[in-house]
Enzyme design. Structure first.
Site, PDB file in Angstrom:
ATOM      1  N   ASP A 221       9.130  11.560  -6.860  1.00 41.01           N
ATOM      2  CA  ASP A 221       8.985  10.431  -5.496  1.00 41.01           C
ATOM      3  C   ASP A 221       9.791   9.867  -5.960  1.00 41.01           C
ATOM      4  O   ASP A 221       9.464   8.527  -5.562  1.00 41.01           O
ATOM      5  CB  ASP A 221       7.490  10.322  -5.837  1.00 41.01           C
ATOM      6  CG  ASP A 221       7.403   9.204  -4.099  1.00 41.01           C
ATOM      7  OD1 ASP A 221       8.197   9.812  -3.241  1.00 41.01           O
ATOM      8  OD2 ASP A 221       6.275   8.966  -3.838  1.00 41.01           O
TER       9      ASP A 221
ATOM     10  N   PHE B  74      -0.378   6.660  -2.971  1.00 40.83           N
ATOM     11  CA  PHE B  74      -1.712   6.451  -4.088  1.00 40.83           C
ATOM     12  C   PHE B  74      -2.991   5.280  -4.130  1.00 40.83           C
ATOM     13  O   PHE B  74      -3.716   5.480  -5.057  1.00 40.83           O
ATOM     14  CB  PHE B  74      -0.691   6.325  -5.599  1.00 40.83           C
ATOM     15  CG  PHE B  74      -0.745   8.006  -6.219  1.00 40.83           C
ATOM     16  CD1 PHE B  74      -0.816   9.040  -5.790  1.00 40.83           C
ATOM     17  CD2 PHE B  74       1.033   8.507  -5.337  1.00 40.83           C
ATOM     18  CE1 PHE B  74      -0.130  10.549  -6.541  1.00 40.83           C
ATOM     19  CE2 PHE B  74       1.458   9.538  -5.646  1.00 40.83           C
ATOM     20  CZ  PHE B  74       0.822  10.041  -5.714  1.00 40.83           C
ATOM     21  N   GLY B  75      -2.107   4.862  -3.230  1.00 40.34           N
ATOM     22  CA  GLY B  75      -3.525   3.479  -3.310  1.00 40.34           C
ATOM     23  C   GLY B  75      -2.666   1.613  -2.830  1.00 40.34           C
ATOM     24  O   GLY B  75      -1.934   2.179  -3.024  1.00 40.34           O
ATOM     25  N   ARG B  76      -3.726   1.076  -3.162  1.00 41.11           N
ATOM     26  CA  ARG B  76      -2.937  -0.406  -2.829  1.00 41.11           C
ATOM     27  C   ARG B  76      -2.764  -0.719  -4.275  1.00 41.11           C
ATOM     28  O   ARG B  76      -3.787  -0.466  -5.549  1.00 41.11           O
ATOM     29  CB  ARG B  76      -4.374  -0.864  -2.200  1.00 41.11           C
ATOM     30  CG  ARG B  76      -5.092  -0.448  -1.180  1.00 41.11           C
ATOM     31  CD  ARG B  76      -5.509  -1.602  -0.114  1.00 41.11           C
ATOM     32  NE  ARG B  76      -5.656  -1.181   0.925  1.00 41.11           N
ATOM     33  CZ  ARG B  76      -6.380  -1.656   2.445  1.00 41.11           C
ATOM     34  NH1 ARG B  76      -7.164  -2.976   1.939  1.00 41.11           N
ATOM     35  NH2 ARG B  76      -6.501  -1.326   3.533  1.00 41.11           N
TER      36      ARG B  76
ATOM     37  N   GLU C 281       0.351  -1.350  -0.097  1.00 42.22           N
ATOM     38  CA  GLU C 281       0.113   0.337   0.368  1.00 42.22           C
ATOM     39  C   GLU C 281       0.765   1.314  -0.044  1.00 42.22           C
ATOM     40  O   GLU C 281       2.307   1.267   0.539  1.00 42.22           O
ATOM     41  CB  GLU C 281      -0.945  -0.125   0.868  1.00 42.22           C
ATOM     42  CG  GLU C 281      -1.808   1.422   1.140  1.00 42.22           C
ATOM     43  CD  GLU C 281      -2.683   0.957   2.227  1.00 42.22           C
ATOM     44  OE1 GLU C 281      -4.296   2.075   2.236  1.00 42.22           O
ATOM     45  OE2 GLU C 281      -2.774   0.256   2.974  1.00 42.22           O
TER      46      GLU C 281
END
Length: 524
Positions: free
Chosen positions: A381, A265-267, A262
């Site tokens: 990132d 921005f999400g899983r 996870e």
């Protein structure tokens, strides 16, 4: 000692009798008492400490026996009287006895009358300088009778035969030893030949290893220089869209047992798509990230049209009812951060693997910044959590959720944002404080990744500070990942990587190297 071990029964009996005797012992007129028996008596005298006098008259003691007695007198310190009269001792035996009584200080009387001494032997005995030992009737000597001559001759013949036998035995043993020496020399020569052969084989294997490694390196360079599946232009097509229901089915409605991880921005879920089985990673964007998705959707699609060995491949996407899923190639070895943490007890990365990961990331980021002629992309990132490893530990940069684009940006110009996002430890000062982005912004994050590869520690400003101190004090090795046991050559490579990392982490943007120059330093 050898004589004592090899004595016959008669000799053994005499030896024990003399050895155990105390005060006086009379062995006069002993039948078959010759030199061999006298040798047994002499050996016992060497160890007896109680016997004070010994009679050996009227035996068949010759010169060899007298010589044995003389050897005993040199070490015996107890015997005071010795009678050797009426034997067969000649001048040779007399000379041996004379040498013994020169050093013997306990013998007070010695009888040698009625032996075969000549004037020479008598004079030798008398000129020893020993004033303690009394010599009675020394001048009273005799000439051997025919029978005694025969005995003497027989002994000489026997001695000669014994000497010849001994010589034969010695010669035989010398032959055996010579044969053994020859065999040993042959074995040594064979061993040296085997060692030479092993050295030659080792050298041959080392040469082959170098050639193989060189070939593998060339293949690796060629593979890395070729976009996957052909040229970049061959992928200049829209990303395939798949029905969301297909992904729902593949993940069993995004069940927890399919969850891989996870992020912000999400899983991410693991799955296998229908048709020819293809392992994929499906990122289901969170509600919070959806508002950002439209802003960078075009950049994601533009980037994914180009395939590069060090950029994660986006295979497809699904979009329905305000739900977004991105489908990527599956990376079985997880993230670099997971491997540095040795998650699930995985083995530590070798230095060779870590160095290759660094080069892979630099190569991928150089592609990101140069793939589009019209504009430059920023990752923003870049971190070890977002560098994934395939089955062969080749690294691929992933998670372009914060990608931004700027047209015609060079090294001196920058783009400003009012909403700086990312992971703080990897954010350069100008981006974190002022929101300024340049092509050196991702270089700063790359420098932090290099320090993580060296130390296995998590990214932090303090890590940069500690490494700078270690470089100044020449103690970089003290901060290495304990799992690394570098060779001398690897230690040199590690020092070079640390120096490069600190350049990438320079607070001054202009002092940081570009990904192009980083690649030159890291090698192919």
């Amino acid at each position: 000692m050898t004589f004592v071990l090899n004595m016959n029964q008669r000799q053994r009996a005499l030896y024990d009798q003399v050895k155990n005797a105390s005060e006086g012992l009379n062995l006069d007129k002993q039948q078959i008492f010759g030199d061999a028996e006298t040798q047994a008596v002499a050996e016992a005298l060497k160890v007896n400490t109680k016997l004070t006098w010994l009679y050996l008259r009227q035996n068949q003691i010759g010169d060899p026996g007298a010589q044995a007695i003389a050897e005993a007198l040199r070490v015996n310190t107890r015997l005071t009287g010795l009678d050797l009269s009426a034997n067969q001792i000649g001048d040779v035996g007399a000379n041996a006895i004379a040498q013994a009584i020169k050093v013997n200080k306990t013998l007070t009387w010695l009888h040698l009358s009625k032996n075969f001494l000549t004037d020479t032997g008598i004079t030798t005995i008398r000129q020893t300088g020993n004033t303690i030992c009394k010599l009675d009737n020394l001048d009273e000597q005799r000439v051997p009778s025919p029978a005694e001559w025969a005995q003497i001759a027989a002994r000489v013949v026997a001695n000669v035969a014994e000497i010849q036998q001994l010589r034969s035995e010695i010669a035989a043993k010398e032959q055996v030893l010579a044969a053994k020496d020859q065999e040993l020399a042959t074995n040594v020569q064979d061993l040296q030949q085997l060692r030479s052969n092993l050295v030659a084989k080792d050298q041959g294997l080392a040469t082959k290893d170098l050639k193989l490694q060189s070939a593998l390196d060339r293949i690796d360079v060629l593979e890395r220089s070729q976009p996957a599946g052909g040229s970049a232009s061959s992928f200049d097509q829209p990303i395939p869209q798949v029905p969301l229901a297909t992904l729902v089915s593949a993940t069993n409605n995004f069940a927890d047992d399919s969850l891989l991880g996870e992020g912000a921005f999400g899983r991410v879920y693991g799955a296998s798509l229908p048709g020819p089985p293809v392992a994929v990673a499906i990122k289901k964007l969170s509600a919070e990230s959806i508002q950002h998705y439209a802003a960078f959707q075009s950049e994601l699609k533009s980037l994914s049209k180009f395939r590069h060995p060090n950029i994660i491949v986006m295979l497809s996407y699904a979009e329905a009812q305000d739900e977004y899923c991105l489908v990527y190639e599956f990376m079985p070895n997880g993230s670099v951060r997971d491997r540095l943490n040795r998650k699930n007890n995985t083995p530590p990365l070798t230095w060779s693997q870590r160095h290759r990961i660094a080069a892979d990331v630099a190569r991928g980021m150089h592609y990101v910044q140069t793939a589009f002629a019209g504009h430059v992309l920023f990752h923003l990132d870049l971190k070890t959590d977002n560098v994934l490893l395939d089955a062969h530990y080749n690294a691929k940069v992933s998670d372009f959720g914060l990608v931004r684009a700027a047209e015609h940006l060079d090294e001196k110009r920058y783009l400003r944002t009012q909403n700086a996002q990312g992971t703080v430890a990897y954010m350069s000062p100008e981006f974190l404080v002022d929101g300024r982005m340049t092509i050196k912004t991702d270089v700063y994050a790359f420098g932090m990744i290099l320090l993580e590869l060296v130390t296995a520690m998590k990214a932090a400003v303090q890590l940069k500070t500690d490494l700078r101190k270690a470089v100044k004090t020449q103690n970089v090795i003290g901060m290495l990942d304990s799992a690394l046991k570098p060779t001398e050559a690897e230690q040199e490579s590690i020092n070079e990587i640390v120096t490069l990392a600190l350049k990438c982490l320079d607070e001054d943007v202009d002092e940081r190297p570009s990904f192009g120059s980083i690649l030159v330093q890291l090698g192919p």
